[in-house]
Design a protein around this motif. Structure first.
Motif, PDB file in Angstrom:
ATOM      1  N   ASP A 126       0.747  -1.349   0.221  1.00  0.00           N
ATOM      2  CA  ASP A 126       0.149   0.334  -0.314  1.00  0.00           C
ATOM      3  C   ASP A 126       0.635   1.015  -0.252  1.00  0.00           C
ATOM      4  OD1 ASP A 126      -2.034   1.780   0.259  1.00  0.00           O
ATOM      5  OD2 ASP A 126      -2.739   1.673   2.453  1.00  0.00           O
ATOM      6  N   GLY A 127       1.280   1.278  -0.939  1.00  0.00           N
ATOM      7  CA  GLY A 127       2.167   2.684  -0.960  1.00  0.00           C
ATOM      8  C   GLY A 127       1.570   4.165  -1.808  1.00  0.00           C
ATOM      9  N   ALA A 128       2.768   5.411  -1.822  1.00  0.00           N
ATOM     10  CA  ALA A 128       1.689   5.963  -2.239  1.00  0.00           C
ATOM     11  C   ALA A 128       2.532   7.086  -3.309  1.00  0.00           C
ATOM     12  CB  ALA A 128       1.041   6.935  -0.965  1.00  0.00           C
ATOM     13  N   ILE A 129       2.734   7.538  -4.238  1.00  0.00           N
ATOM     14  CA  ILE A 129       3.319   8.604  -4.864  1.00  0.00           C
ATOM     15  C   ILE A 129       3.000  10.168  -3.924  1.00  0.00           C
ATOM     16  CG2 ILE A 129       3.782   9.745  -7.065  1.00  0.00           C
ATOM     17  CD1 ILE A 129       3.194   6.959  -8.091  1.00  0.00           C
ATOM     18  N   ILE A 130       4.170  10.794  -3.462  1.00  0.00           N
ATOM     19  CA  ILE A 130       4.572  12.488  -2.626  1.00  0.00           C
ATOM     20  C   ILE A 130       4.934  12.540  -3.647  1.00  0.00           C
ATOM     21  CG2 ILE A 130       4.580  13.631  -0.606  1.00  0.00           C
ATOM     22  CD1 ILE A 130       2.668  10.705  -0.516  1.00  0.00           C
ATOM     23  N   GLU A 131       3.865  13.997  -4.066  1.00  0.00           N
ATOM     24  CA  GLU A 131       4.699  15.415  -4.786  1.00  0.00           C
ATOM     25  C   GLU A 131       4.387  16.116  -4.191  1.00  0.00           C
ATOM     26  OE1 GLU A 131       4.114  14.175  -9.644  1.00  0.00           O
ATOM     27  OE2 GLU A 131       2.129  14.521  -8.102  1.00  0.00           O
ATOM     28  N   THR A 132       5.907  16.773  -3.990  1.00  0.00           N
ATOM     29  CA  THR A 132       5.569  18.179  -3.162  1.00  0.00           C
ATOM     30  C   THR A 132       6.853  19.269  -3.800  1.00  0.00           C
ATOM     31  OG1 THR A 132       5.696  19.846  -0.566  1.00  0.00           O
ATOM     32  CG2 THR A 132       7.199  17.728  -1.636  1.00  0.00           C
ATOM     33  N   ALA A 133       6.584  20.956  -3.193  1.00  0.00           N
ATOM     34  CA  ALA A 133       8.330  21.529  -3.743  1.00  0.00           C
ATOM     35  C   ALA A 133       8.632  22.175  -2.701  1.00  0.00           C
ATOM     36  CB  ALA A 133       7.154  22.643  -4.651  1.00  0.00           C
ATOM     37  N   VAL A 134      10.134  22.203  -2.868  1.00  0.00           N
ATOM     38  CA  VAL A 134       9.854  23.716  -1.484  1.00  0.00           C
ATOM     39  C   VAL A 134      10.734  24.669  -1.967  1.00  0.00           C
ATOM     40  CG1 VAL A 134      12.511  23.348  -0.330  1.00  0.00           C
ATOM     41  CG2 VAL A 134      11.475  20.723  -0.976  1.00  0.00           C
ATOM     42  N   HIS A 135      10.389  25.655  -1.528  1.00  0.00           N
ATOM     43  CA  HIS A 135      10.647  26.880  -1.910  1.00  0.00           C
ATOM     44  C   HIS A 135      11.497  27.468  -0.944  1.00  0.00           C
ATOM     45  CE1 HIS A 135       6.334  27.095  -3.723  1.00  0.00           C
ATOM     46  NE2 HIS A 135       5.818  26.379  -2.999  1.00  0.00           N
ATOM     47  N   VAL A 156      10.524   4.775  -5.422  1.00  0.00           N
ATOM     48  CA  VAL A 156      11.986   5.812  -6.076  1.00  0.00           C
ATOM     49  C   VAL A 156      12.172   7.577  -5.594  1.00  0.00           C
ATOM     50  CG1 VAL A 156      11.275   6.987  -7.580  1.00  0.00           C
ATOM     51  CG2 VAL A 156      10.958   4.383  -8.138  1.00  0.00           C
ATOM     52  N   HIS A 157      12.902   8.447  -5.929  1.00  0.00           N
ATOM     53  CA  HIS A 157      12.782   9.668  -5.627  1.00  0.00           C
ATOM     54  C   HIS A 157      13.368  10.101  -6.453  1.00  0.00           C
ATOM     55  CE1 HIS A 157      16.956   8.645  -3.988  1.00  0.00           C
ATOM     56  NE2 HIS A 157      17.052   9.841  -4.190  1.00  0.00           N
ATOM     57  N   ASP A 158      13.166  11.339  -6.933  1.00  0.00           N
ATOM     58  CA  ASP A 158      13.504  12.247  -7.866  1.00  0.00           C
ATOM     59  C   ASP A 158      13.660  13.719  -7.621  1.00  0.00           C
ATOM     60  OD1 ASP A 158      11.842  12.644 -11.093  1.00  0.00           O
ATOM     61  OD2 ASP A 158      11.402  11.506  -9.069  1.00  0.00           O
ATOM     62  N   VAL A 159      14.111  14.638  -8.026  1.00  0.00           N
ATOM     63  CA  VAL A 159      14.105  16.645  -7.787  1.00  0.00           C
ATOM     64  C   VAL A 159      13.713  16.677  -9.380  1.00  0.00           C
ATOM     65  CG1 VAL A 159      15.102  18.554  -8.406  1.00  0.00           C
ATOM     66  CG2 VAL A 159      16.251  16.649  -6.894  1.00  0.00           C
ATOM     67  N   ALA A 160      11.996  16.306  -9.645  1.00  0.00           N
ATOM     68  CA  ALA A 160      11.483  17.100 -11.070  1.00  0.00           C
ATOM     69  C   ALA A 160      11.142  17.398 -11.749  1.00  0.00           C
ATOM     70  CB  ALA A 160      10.496  16.476 -10.433  1.00  0.00           C
ATOM     71  N   ALA A 161      12.150  19.033 -11.149  1.00  0.00           N
ATOM     72  CA  ALA A 161      12.267  20.092 -11.452  1.00  0.00           C
ATOM     73  C   ALA A 161      13.012  21.153 -10.516  1.00  0.00           C
ATOM     74  CB  ALA A 161      10.880  20.987 -12.747  1.00  0.00           C
ATOM     75  N   ILE A 162      13.660  22.095 -11.159  1.00  0.00           N
ATOM     76  CA  ILE A 162      14.171  23.272 -10.368  1.00  0.00           C
ATOM     77  C   ILE A 162      13.158  24.968 -11.389  1.00  0.00           C
ATOM     78  CG2 ILE A 162      16.032  24.655  -9.763  1.00  0.00           C
ATOM     79  CD1 ILE A 162      16.886  22.402  -9.758  1.00  0.00           C
TER      80      ILE A 162
END
Length: 139
Positions: free
Chosen positions: A65-74, A109-115
């Motif tokens: 029972d996983g999840a995908i978390i997407e967030t942004a650090v400002h 999985v983890h990645d920096v998607a965009a800057i």
């Protein structure tokens, strides 16, 4: 649905707070929610999106029972030049490009998607580092 967003956000904040490179740029000004009169420059966690991720663990009839978390650090700066925002954004990306510890969850999985970088209506510079984590509970 499993919602690990609190654990993921806490792991992100902890990784940034423990980074000497982050501390060199913003001191201890890393926030889940920035105070109204925060001193610049500072880092704050942005909005969080959670998507369920039910996947096959490789074992017969074993799903996690996983999840995908997407967030942004400002990062927000008081300077009108882009150099500080870009420098801090690069530091954030480097810290979060490494695997971070998320209590109670394994990072699949983890990645920096965009800057991205920009200027607000008061001409202060900001940077946004978007990250994505796929996680599953360890217990």
């Amino acid at each position: 649905m499993n919602d690990p967003s609190e654990a993921v956000c806490a792991g992100i904040i902890r990784a940034l707070e423990l980074s000497a490179a982050v501390h060199n740029e913003v001191s201890d000004r890393v926030y889940d929610e920035a105070p109204e009169e925060a001193t610049y420059p500072y880092i704050v966690l942005g909005d969080v999106n959670v998507t369920p991720d039910i996947a096959d663990s490789g074992e017969v009839d074993q799903l996690y029972d996983g999840a995908i978390i997407e967030t942004a650090v400002h990062v927000y700066t008081s300077q009108t030049g882009r150099a500080l925002a870009r420098r801090v954004g690069a530091v954030i990306a480097k810290v979060l490009d490494d695997e971070i510890d998320i209590t109670g969850y394994a990072v699949i999985v983890h990645d920096v998607a965009a800057i991205s970088y920009g200027r607000d209506e008061e001409r202060r510079m900001f940077g946004i580092v978007s990250v994505r984590y796929e996680v599953c509970p360890t217990a």
